[in-house]
Design an enzyme around this catalytic site. Structure first.
Site, PDB file in Angstrom:
ATOM      1  CB  SER A 175     110.343  34.229  31.799  1.00 27.26           C
ATOM      2  OG  SER A 175     110.559  33.286  30.764  1.00 27.26           O
ATOM      3  CG  ASN A 176     113.427  35.032  27.421  1.00 26.39           C
ATOM      4  OD1 ASN A 176     112.904  34.487  26.461  1.00 26.39           O
ATOM      5  ND2 ASN A 176     114.342  34.428  28.181  1.00 26.39           N
ATOM      6  CG  HIS A 177     108.870  38.968  25.092  1.00 25.60           C
ATOM      7  ND1 HIS A 177     107.645  38.989  25.699  1.00 25.60           N
ATOM      8  CD2 HIS A 177     109.436  40.167  25.345  1.00 25.60           C
ATOM      9  CE1 HIS A 177     107.471  40.160  26.285  1.00 25.60           C
ATOM     10  NE2 HIS A 177     108.540  40.886  26.088  1.00 25.60           N
ATOM     11  CB  SER A 178     112.301  32.750  23.810  1.00 20.45           C
ATOM     12  OG  SER A 178     112.403  31.591  23.035  1.00 20.45           O
TER      13      SER A 178
END
Ligand code: C5P
Length: 410
Positions: free
Chosen positions: A221-224
């Site tokens: 996933s990512n930091h959004s």
């Protein structure tokens, strides 16, 4: 229409508390006070003790038609200047000029004069117009304090670039009084019940990060955080639009009036968004969608071995590009988060995905990007660029909604 006239429409009858701190730019506060009065506002002035050295209380009392407040009480008769009632009286508290010292005290909650105690008690919107030397303005301490204040809802009228009282030239010169008065006018206008300018429009907003499963336990996933997309969805709904928010996993509350569709993976987001686009008038693509996903998802938890582990990834489908192909007359807004060659990459994305405009965040800008409550963005369309100052994500959402309104009005 000049800025003072524009401000006049919304300033008539408003209570403006004008705070003046000890800066050479204090002379401009006299002009600001006059503009506010001419526009029909009631003005009370609170000064720091040092500000009296820069502009006399007599000048400010004459212009505002009210006694000036500096001390906690009147030493002659002991009358108490209540910061609480001043804060309650004001519809807007404008601190212009705001020195680096006062901004630092505001950011840390120091309350050693009436101007500051009033700030801590104020329930109304607070606006600051910084004024200082270029190096003081650029100093990381000042910038950090400004970010803290923006995160807490304080609005900043950015200083201009130009000749400074020190003889140097650069950013730090207080905004002109007309600009500050117009800013306050717009702010108070926006505080009124939102105008339902997007009634009848159906809009989709994608938000948050997607989650690409590796096995039942792990994912990519990512930091959004989803905050920017949620602010946009909330703002569009507040203006009367019917909003579908296609959202990755977040803990954020659903904004009032918004219909949320929960998804996890890029594939799920693709299906939900493309299906909703059929009946929509436009979409804002704010989600941070994974570009790659594991080719296959293990049904059981992957066991660790002694050596390296390779996970084969395949490309996900590009939701924005697909909507760009189907777009027709509909409105499509994209985001770009770049770490290098920001403008060139954003320009090519604009074309490739057929966006009407793109909102560029640069990870290089302090205060921009993931998780925080502020953002610093540049709007890019086929006519050029518009770089916005550091704003709260809510204010960025308002600016995006303004642009969408203008696109519908074409
Ligand atoms: O190409 P890039 O991922 O940088 O483009 C960013 C823009 O495209 C954003 O608006 C993002 O929401 C959208 N996007 C998308 N689907 C993807 C990848 C990006 O909608 N698979």
């Amino acid at each position: 229409m000049d800025s003072a006239t524009a401000a006049g429409r919304t300033l008539a009858g408003r209570h403006i508390l004008l705070g003046i701190t000890g800066s050479i730019a204090a002379y401009k506060a006299a002009m600001l006070c006059r503009l506010l009065k001419t526009a029909g506002a009631e003005v009370q002035v609170v000064m720091t003790p040092l500000a009296k050295q820069f502009i006399t209380p007599l000048t400010m009392a004459t212009l505002s038609k009210n006694p000036i407040l500096v001390e906690f009480f009147n030493p002659e008769n002991g009358a108490w200047n209540s910061h609480v009632s001043l804060g309650e009286w004001a519809d807007c508290y404008v601190i212009a000029p705001a020195t680096a010292n006062t901004l630092a005290k505001m950011a840390t909650g120091v309350a050693d004069n009436l101007l500051l105690t009033t700030y801590l008690s104020a329930r109304c919107p607070v606006v600051v117009a910084p004024a200082m030397d270029l190096d003081m303005y650029a100093h990381p301490a000042t910038q950090q304090n400004l970010r803290t204040l923006v995160e807490r809802g304080v609005r900043i009228v950015e200083p201009g670039d130009g000749e400074l009282a020190s003889g140097l030239s650069g950013k730090g010169r207080m905004a002109e009084p007309g600009e500050i008065a117009a800013f306050v006018g717009r702010l108070l206008d926006g505080q009124d019940e939102k105008k339902k300018t997007l009634t009848g429009k159906r809009l989709i907003v994608t938000a948050g990060a997607t989650i690409e499963a590796i096995d039942p336990v792990r994912f990519i996933s990512n930091h959004s955080s989803g905050k920017m997309g949620y602010a946009i969805a909330g703002e569009l709904a507040a203006r009367g639009a019917e909003v579908t928010l296609v959202s990755g996993r977040t803990a954020l509350p659903v904004p009032p009036g918004v219909e949320r569709v929960d998804v996890l993976s890029a594939d799920e987001m693709y299906d939900a968004t493309v299906a909703a686009f059929d009946k929509a008038d436009g979409a804002v693509m704010c989600a941070a969608v994974a570009d790659y996903t594991p080719e296959s998802v293990s049904e059981t938890k992957l066991k660790k071995g002694d050596g390296e582990l390779f996970i084969r990834l395949r490309r996900t489908r590009d939701i924005a590009a697909e909507l760009g192909r189907r777009k027709g007359e509909r409105i499509l807004v994209g985001f770009a988060l770049e770490t290098d060659h920001e403008e060139a990459h954003a320009q090519s994305k604009l074309e490739k995905k057929n966006f009407d405009f793109i909102v560029l965040n640069s990870l290089r800008d302090a205060g921009a990007g993931f998780r925080g409550d502020t953002n610093k963005v540049t709007f890019i369309d086929r006519t050029g660029d518009e770089a916005l100052p550091l704003l709260s994500k809510q204010e960025v959402a308002e600016r995006i909604a303004d642009r969408i309104e203008r696109l519908f009005a074409r």
